[in-house]
Design a protein around this motif. Structure first.
Motif, mmCIF file in Angstrom:
data_model
loop_
_atom_site.group_PDB
_atom_site.id
_atom_site.type_symbol
_atom_site.label_atom_id
_atom_site.label_comp_id
_atom_site.label_asym_id
_atom_site.label_seq_id
_atom_site.Cartn_x
_atom_site.Cartn_y
_atom_site.Cartn_z
ATOM 1 N N GLY A 272 34.969 -27.553 43.388
ATOM 2 C CA GLY A 272 34.346 -26.363 43.964
ATOM 3 C C GLY A 272 33.148 -26.700 44.814
ATOM 4 N N THR B 131 31.871 -21.440 42.854
ATOM 5 C CA THR B 131 31.816 -20.838 44.185
ATOM 6 C C THR B 131 30.381 -20.526 44.568
ATOM 7 O OG1 THR B 131 33.995 -19.838 43.867
ATOM 8 C CG2 THR B 131 32.627 -18.919 45.621
ATOM 9 N N SER C 248 29.693 -17.462 41.627
ATOM 10 C CA SER C 248 30.607 -17.197 40.517
ATOM 11 C C SER C 248 31.228 -18.494 40.035
ATOM 12 C CB SER C 248 31.715 -16.223 40.945
ATOM 13 O OG SER C 248 32.575 -16.840 41.898
ATOM 14 N N VAL C 249 31.836 -18.419 38.862
ATOM 15 C CA VAL C 249 32.622 -19.533 38.330
ATOM 16 C C VAL C 249 34.013 -19.002 37.984
ATOM 17 C CG1 VAL C 249 30.630 -20.782 37.433
ATOM 18 C CG2 VAL C 249 31.824 -19.151 35.959
ATOM 19 N N GLU C 250 35.003 -19.903 38.054
ATOM 20 C CA GLU C 250 36.367 -19.544 37.695
ATOM 21 C C GLU C 250 36.653 -20.095 36.307
ATOM 22 O OE1 GLU C 250 40.848 -19.542 39.668
ATOM 23 O OE2 GLU C 250 39.335 -20.990 40.365
ATOM 24 N N GLU D 258 39.343 -20.572 33.108
ATOM 25 C CA GLU D 258 40.764 -20.655 32.793
ATOM 26 C C GLU D 258 40.990 -20.640 31.284
ATOM 27 O OE1 GLU D 258 44.166 -23.478 34.463
ATOM 28 O OE2 GLU D 258 42.948 -24.490 32.936
ATOM 29 N N ARG E 43 43.441 -17.020 34.733
ATOM 30 C CA ARG E 43 42.123 -17.306 35.301
ATOM 31 C C ARG E 43 41.442 -16.021 35.760
ATOM 32 N NH1 ARG E 43 42.617 -22.804 39.027
ATOM 33 N NH2 ARG E 43 43.543 -24.165 37.418
ATOM 34 N N ASP E 44 40.112 -16.006 35.679
ATOM 35 C CA ASP E 44 39.340 -14.929 36.278
ATOM 36 C C ASP E 44 38.005 -15.471 36.737
ATOM 37 O OD1 ASP E 44 38.331 -15.320 33.722
ATOM 38 O OD2 ASP E 44 37.817 -13.227 33.439
ATOM 39 N N HIS E 45 37.327 -14.713 37.591
ATOM 40 C CA HIS E 45 36.038 -15.120 38.142
ATOM 41 C C HIS E 45 34.921 -14.356 37.447
ATOM 42 C CE1 HIS E 45 37.392 -17.622 41.587
ATOM 43 N NE2 HIS E 45 38.484 -16.882 41.470
#
Length: 434
Positions: free
Chosen positions: A133, A221, A228-230, A232, A239-241
């Motif tokens: 990232g 990101t 933000s972070v992703e 898992e 996955r979500d942010h």
């Protein structure tokens, strides 16, 4: 012009709990004044950065904040006759114990009769964890966060994600709250939080930090500042942010082992710290090691008790400077155990600090049945009433080693009732680490 040469009886590298406790015991019990070196401007180690209670329980039999604990240890060492030199960075070490040191007053060469390495451990930063990232501002380890907030008195962001759910992770959560930053998520790859329930329950209820188990950060990101972070889910791949402006990497420890590695001292491939016996001796004559560079990572009071233990061994060596010992047996461990300390034993020699064998597990086993094998045969087993839990040191009474044969082969430690799923969180972080 050559640098001045100092020849103290004992030099200690590191003025954290282990180093200061060793200096105190050497002075108070053995009348030996130690020279203590630390690269920081103030002695005390990591506890100086932790402005919350919980320190000194096992060694000082009290319950105080990190800064007060560091102050007490420092004052005790000074009263015991220790010469503590801060802003003193050891830049080189040789196997004969000679140190090259950079200080504000210039260069020093130190050639002690005995040397104690007590440089502790550090958390792996984001690059070592191989998380892809962007590279924005706002990404810290717990140590960096506590330095910024408690020592530099600066602010961080407003909303934080914490990677890890062990003891130090809740320390990070309290530091964030102190700085006016709300932890919005704590994420761990393990099936349950790694810290004690005494921390998990107040953390989730009083600090209101949600904890997601079996999850990991897979993306970051933010071009200039973190956005933000992703996250898992390891089991489902979903996955979500999570929006945040601060990301804290906690835990995932590695010893500060650069000095012994450069000096050619044998390292334990599992802990990555020096390989020592129960007397905390390395394979370099006159060189000992103590604290969290041997068992990354344990609490500060356990590191301090390591220092008290090693002081007696150092005094013995100075009285009779012999490095010979009975035949040593290697101690190793089997999955889900990741490491064991100490890694060597000589039957008949003194037990390790607190008469405990220290291990790290990658699987929660609530009533672990610990087994000791030698030459392929079971020599001892014991079911313990406390759990082997990821994220904190698992302690086994040293008495389980009583039946190990001095004339036998190496020793292996296992948990017989572990599931042995092969799940080892964070192993990818070992890639590229020296």
């Amino acid at each position: 012009m050559s640098s001045p040469i100092l020849t103290p009886d004992v030099a200690i590298v590191g003025a954290g709990p282990a180093g200061l406790a060793a200096a105190t015991a050497l002075g108070d019990k053995h009348g030996i004044s130690a020279l203590v070196l630390d690269r920081e401007q103030t002695a005390g180690g990591i506890p100086r950065h932790c402005d919350h209670p919980g320190y000194g329980i096992r060694d000082l039999h009290t319950f105080i904040s990190g800064p007060n604990y560091a102050k007490r240890l420092t004052e005790a060492a000074v009263r015991a006759g220790a010469d503590i030199r801060t802003s003193a960075t050891v830049t080189a070490m040789s196997a004969d114990r000679t140190l090259q040191v950079t200080t504000p007053a210039g260069l020093l060469t130190i050639a002690p009769k005995a040397l104690v390495l007590a440089t502790g451990a550090r958390e792996r930063a984001r690059p070592a964890r191989l998380i892809p990232g962007d590279r924005p501002q706002g990404v810290y380890t717990t140590g960096q966060l506590q330095n910024i907030v408690h020592l530099q008195h600066k602010k961080v962001g407003k909303h934080a994600v914490i990677v890890g759910a062990e003891l130090v992770s809740w320390s990070a959560a309290m530091t964030l709250r102190h700085a006016g930053c709300r932890p919005v998520l704590m994420t761990t790859e393990y099936p349950s939080p790694e810290s004690y329930a005494a921390f998990n329950i107040p953390g989730t209820t009083l600090l209101r930090v949600p904890v997601r188990t079996r999850t990991r950060i897979v993306g970051i990101t933010g071009k200039h500042h973190l956005e933000s972070v992703e996250v898992e889910n390891i089991d489902t791949g979903a996955r979500d942010h999570i929006a945040c402006d601060t990301l804290i990497f906690s835990g995932d420890w590695i010893p500060d082992h650069e000095l012994p590695r450069a000096a050619g001292i044998t390292l334990d491939p599992a802990t990555l710290g020096p390989l020592v016996d129960t007397a905390l001796r390395t394979d370099a004559p006159g060189v000992f090691a103590a604290g969290n560079m041997l068992h990354p990572v344990d609490t500060a009071d356990i590191a301090a008790l390591d220092g008290t233990h090693v002081a007696d061994r150092v005094a013995d060596y100075l009285a009779t400077p012999s490095w010979a010992s009975p035949q040593q047996l290697r101690i190793t461990c089997e999955a889900p155990l990741r490491w064991v300390a100490p890694g060597l034993m000589a039957p008949g020699e003194p037990a390790p600090p607190r008469q405990r064998l220290l291990l790290w597990t990658d699987e929660l086993v609530r009533r672990p049945r610990v087994a000791i094998h030698q030459d392929g045969h079971l020599v001892a087993s014991k079911t313990l009433p406390w759990p082997a839990s990821p994220g904190r040191v698992f302690r086994v009474p040293w008495s389980i080693m009583d039946r190990v044969r001095p004339d036998g082969g190496d020793v292996s430690v296992s948990i017989d009732n572990a599931r042995a799923t092969g799940f080892v969180p964070g192993r990818r972080a070992l890639i590229g680490v020296g």
